[in-house]
Scaffold this motif. Structure first.
Motif, short mmCIF file in Angstrom:
data_model
loop_
_atom_site.label_atom_id
_atom_site.label_comp_id
_atom_site.label_asym_id
_atom_site.label_seq_id
_atom_site.Cartn_x
_atom_site.Cartn_y
_atom_site.Cartn_z
N SER A 23 48.60 34.87 42.02
CA SER A 23 47.50 35.17 42.94
C SER A 23 46.16 35.05 42.24
CB SER A 23 47.66 36.58 43.51
OG SER A 23 47.46 37.56 42.49
N PHE A 24 45.11 35.01 43.02
CA PHE A 24 43.75 34.96 42.48
C PHE A 24 43.54 36.18 41.58
CE2 PHE A 24 39.19 34.97 42.31
CZ PHE A 24 38.80 33.65 42.51
N LEU A 25 43.96 37.34 42.04
CA LEU A 25 43.80 38.57 41.26
C LEU A 25 44.55 38.49 39.94
CD1 LEU A 25 42.89 41.52 40.92
CD2 LEU A 25 44.90 42.20 42.27
N ALA A 26 45.77 37.97 39.95
CA ALA A 26 46.55 37.87 38.72
C ALA A 26 45.87 36.95 37.71
CB ALA A 26 47.96 37.35 39.05
N LYS A 27 45.32 35.85 38.20
CA LYS A 27 44.63 34.93 37.29
C LYS A 27 43.34 35.55 36.77
CE LYS A 27 46.57 30.74 39.38
NZ LYS A 27 46.28 29.50 40.14
N VAL B 9 23.76 37.56 47.69
CA VAL B 9 24.10 36.15 47.91
C VAL B 9 25.52 36.03 48.44
CG1 VAL B 9 22.52 35.34 46.12
CG2 VAL B 9 24.89 35.84 45.52
N HIS B 10 25.84 34.87 48.96
CA HIS B 10 27.19 34.64 49.46
C HIS B 10 28.21 34.65 48.33
CE1 HIS B 10 25.94 32.55 53.50
NE2 HIS B 10 25.69 33.85 53.46
N ARG B 11 29.43 35.00 48.69
CA ARG B 11 30.49 35.06 47.70
C ARG B 11 30.78 33.68 47.12
NH1 ARG B 11 32.98 39.67 46.87
NH2 ARG B 11 32.76 41.41 48.34
N ALA B 12 31.26 33.69 45.87
CA ALA B 12 31.42 32.44 45.13
C ALA B 12 32.38 31.47 45.82
CB ALA B 12 31.90 32.74 43.71
N VAL B 13 33.47 31.96 46.38
CA VAL B 13 34.44 31.08 47.04
C VAL B 13 33.77 30.28 48.15
CG1 VAL B 13 36.42 31.08 48.61
CG2 VAL B 13 36.53 32.35 46.46
N THR B 14 32.91 30.94 48.90
CA THR B 14 32.21 30.25 50.00
C THR B 14 31.17 29.27 49.46
OG1 THR B 14 32.60 32.02 51.59
CG2 THR B 14 30.69 30.59 51.97
N ARG B 15 30.37 29.71 48.51
CA ARG B 15 29.32 28.82 47.99
C ARG B 15 29.90 27.55 47.38
NH1 ARG B 15 27.72 32.81 44.78
NH2 ARG B 15 27.49 31.31 43.07
N TYR B 16 30.97 27.71 46.60
CA TYR B 16 31.54 26.54 45.93
C TYR B 16 32.40 25.70 46.86
CZ TYR B 16 29.80 28.48 41.57
OH TYR B 16 28.99 28.96 40.57
N PHE C 201 28.83 40.16 34.88
CA PHE C 201 28.84 41.13 35.97
C PHE C 201 29.71 40.60 37.09
CE2 PHE C 201 25.45 42.77 33.54
CZ PHE C 201 25.14 44.05 33.99
N ILE C 202 30.70 41.39 37.50
CA ILE C 202 31.63 41.00 38.56
C ILE C 202 31.32 41.82 39.81
CG2 ILE C 202 34.04 40.96 39.30
CD1 ILE C 202 34.80 40.66 36.35
N TYR C 203 31.00 41.15 40.89
CA TYR C 203 30.75 41.84 42.15
C TYR C 203 32.07 42.20 42.80
CZ TYR C 203 28.97 42.72 46.87
OH TYR C 203 28.66 43.29 48.09
N GLN C 204 32.18 43.42 43.30
CA GLN C 204 33.43 43.90 43.88
C GLN C 204 33.99 42.92 44.91
OE1 GLN C 204 32.02 47.66 45.62
NE2 GLN C 204 32.17 46.76 47.65
N GLY C 205 35.30 42.68 44.83
CA GLY C 205 35.96 41.76 45.75
C GLY C 205 36.04 40.34 45.24
N GLU C 206 35.23 39.99 44.24
CA GLU C 206 35.31 38.64 43.68
C GLU C 206 36.65 38.43 43.00
OE1 GLU C 206 32.78 35.88 43.67
OE2 GLU C 206 32.62 37.14 45.44
N GLU C 207 37.22 39.50 42.44
CA GLU C 207 38.51 39.39 41.78
C GLU C 207 39.63 39.11 42.77
OE1 GLU C 207 38.25 43.86 42.66
OE2 GLU C 207 36.92 42.13 42.38
#
Length: 555
Positions: A464-468, A326-333, A381-387
């Motif tokens: 950053s997104f990663l830090a959060k 599926v599309h990444r969460a940032v895009t879907r939301y 479950f975290i898909y790689q790159g979502e972080e």
């Protein structure tokens, strides 16, 4: 249940799409050496395990989900010794290792299928798969009207050893992926042997691809749904015999000291997965209903309640906001979702919307959404790159697309390549640090805007997104564990807000476009974190989530 399995049922698992994670040998394809090198990044994030998408030998028509040998490693990814070293090193970092198992189908290059092609109709070799004679005067029509998930007929016709047009074989996905005949006991015996082979190697469990598949209706009758061919074909999925498989797999894993099993189970909305997670079957199944909901509190709450109810009395659900399909969460939301409560046939498609995207809005919502999911009882479950807050790469050049969905639909469905782009590790390096290969040799191209999301840049920024993301994972262990039952604070008519207690904490998600004032009756004063940052305990900004510590929360 062993402590290791229990930890996975409530832990955080990082999904590794190996081909795109990190290239350790410079050939443009991610590999096991690369994964081993980057294990510290996963451990540092705060994960408990890794799930590796298929890394078996495969002609890669469906990038590993067409397996030609279930007991070896694809040379593109390294050697068998590399895999054993990966397990050893992952365990040293405190990471359990899950593999992907694909029991519904294999590759046309699998030795069993090649033997079937060179054997006669009704032979033992053909009986390992689903071969049937065609309909029509000369057998020129498929045996039934079933449609492939990837588009087109679910049947392909072979040429017999004699050179004549012959029988048809069933493939619920691509024609390069023939379905096994699970009504043949030999198939069940083979897969138990495969599981034990990998358990001997130190693997801690499996994610089961298409866990609701394997068995088809015995009569192989036509799909008679009124909305055919866009229907959920009940003859293809969720047959009662499938549970016999998982009872035997659970017993096998228990005998091996406790091995974890989680199922990919896509069922129509409102159809419970509870039977799959009975005490003698799978430990968990993915709660996909939440993943496909629009950014609306009532729909999300209903999906959460449904998932928790359907596994009541057993383990909590496995939650995910993204994966390789599926599309990444940032895009879907960041999009206007095309439909509320999508139908069963459209559930996965609802996660692949190509509408215009507001990336800034999607980023805020995606961070709030992961805060929601991490606070829920169960595993995440975290898909790689979502972080990294990566958006979907929607504009891949047509010539570079490789997904069989794109190919079988003649370009009507752009497929899943956009969420499988090689990760950006270092903004200043070639291929953003993914590989030392020449840029044009990467298996999928990276967009130039990936530099903005590179881990190297985000590591330097405290907000950053990663830090959060890291902060949320750290706080999860402190606030929401030991895991507790969910208790809603918000009424269903409170507005576009979700609020609940779990463990020692309270999670409040404001899905509205304006700030939300926390009711004084909720008594939430000890703010631990807000995804938007810089807010007071009693005010939650639009499209953000707040976590609170409440020592008197129900356990």
């Amino acid at each position: 249940m062993t402590d290791k399995v229990a930890k996975l049922c409530t832990g955080v698992i990082y999904q590794v799409y190996l081909r795109s994670f990190y290239d350790g040998n410079g050939d443009g394809i991610g590999d096991l050496v690369g994964l081993r090198e980057k294990l510290p990044a996963i451990a540092d994030l705060g994960c408990d395990a890794i799930w590796i998408n298929p890394c078996y030998p495969s002609p890669q028509h469906d990038h590993g989900y067409d397996i030609s040998d279930y007991r070896s490693i694809n040379p593109e990814y390294g050697t068998f010794a590399d895999f054993l070293q990966l397990i050893e090193q992952a365990h040293a970092y405190g990471l359990q290792v899950l593999m992907d198992i694909v029991p519904n189908h294999c590759s046309v290059e699998h030795a069993w299928f090649q033997a079937a092609l060179h054997s006669a109709p009704d032979s033992p070799e053909r009986n390992r798969f689903i071969f049937r004679s065609g309909r029509g005067e000369n057998g020129e029509l498929p045996p039934n009207n079933w449609q492939s998930v990837f588009g087109g007929s679910a049947w392909s016709r072979i040429t017999e050893p004699s050179g004549e047009a012959g029988q048809w074989y069933l493939h619920l996905f691509d024609s390069s992926q023939p379905d096994f005949n699970w009504r043949n006991p030999e198939v069940a015996q083979e897969f138990l042997s495969i599981l034990n082979f990998w358990y001997d190697c130190g693997v801690d469990g499996f994610r089961i691809d298409v866990a609701h598949g394997n068995f088809k209706s015995a009569d192989l009758g036509d799909d008679t749904s009124p909305d055919f061919p866009y229907s959920y074909n009940w003859r293809m999925w969720n047959q009662p015999e499938v549970h016999d498989i998982y009872r035997s797999w659970r017993a096998c894993g228990d005998e091996r000291g406790g091995k974890y099993l989680v199922g990919e189970v896509w069922l129509p909305a409102g159809v419970a997965k509870g039977e799959y997670v009975r005490p003698d079957e799978l430990h968990q199944a993915f709660a996909f209903d939440l993943l496909v909901q629009p950014w609306k509190a009532p729909e999300m709450r209903a999906a959460i309640d449904f998932a928790l109810t359907e596994c009541a009395g057993n383990n909590f659900p496995a939650w995910a906001l993204a994966n390789h399909d599926v599309h990444r969460a940032v895009t879907r939301y960041g999009q206007n979702q095309v439909a509320d409560n999508p139908s069963a046939a459209a559930m996965i498609a609802a996660g692949r919307n190509f509408a215009q995207t507001d990336i800034e809005l999607g980023t805020r919502r995606a961070l709030a959404a992961i805060a929601l999911v991490l606070a829920l009882p169960g595993s995440t479950f975290i898909y790689q790159g979502e972080e990294l807050g990566l958006p979907e790469y929607l504009d891949i050049p047509d010539a570079a697309r490789q997904d069989p969905i794109w190919l079988r639909s003649q370009g009507v469905d752009k497929g899943r390549d956009g969420c499988r782009i090689p990760l950006p590790w270092d903004a200043e390096k070639q291929n953003f640090g993914f590989s030392t290969a020449e840029k044009h040799t990467l298996w999928l191209p990276q967009p130039e805007w990936f530099a903005k999301y590179a881990r190297s840049r985000q590591e330097k920024l405290s907000d950053s997104f990663l830090a959060k993301y890291r902060k949320l994972l750290k706080l999860r262990a402190e606030i929401f564990h030991p895991i507790g039952n969910l208790q809603w604070l918000s009424d269903k008519d409170v507005g576009n807000v979700l609020a609940f207690r779990a463990g020692r904490g309270v999670c409040v998600v404001n899905l509205a476009a304006q700030e939300f004032s926390v009711p004084s009756t909720w008594n939430l004063t000890n703010l631990a974190f807000n995804t938007a940052g810089g807010c007071q305990a009693e005010i939650i900004p639009a499209n953000s989530a707040s976590w609170y510590i409440c020592e008197n929360s129900a356990q």
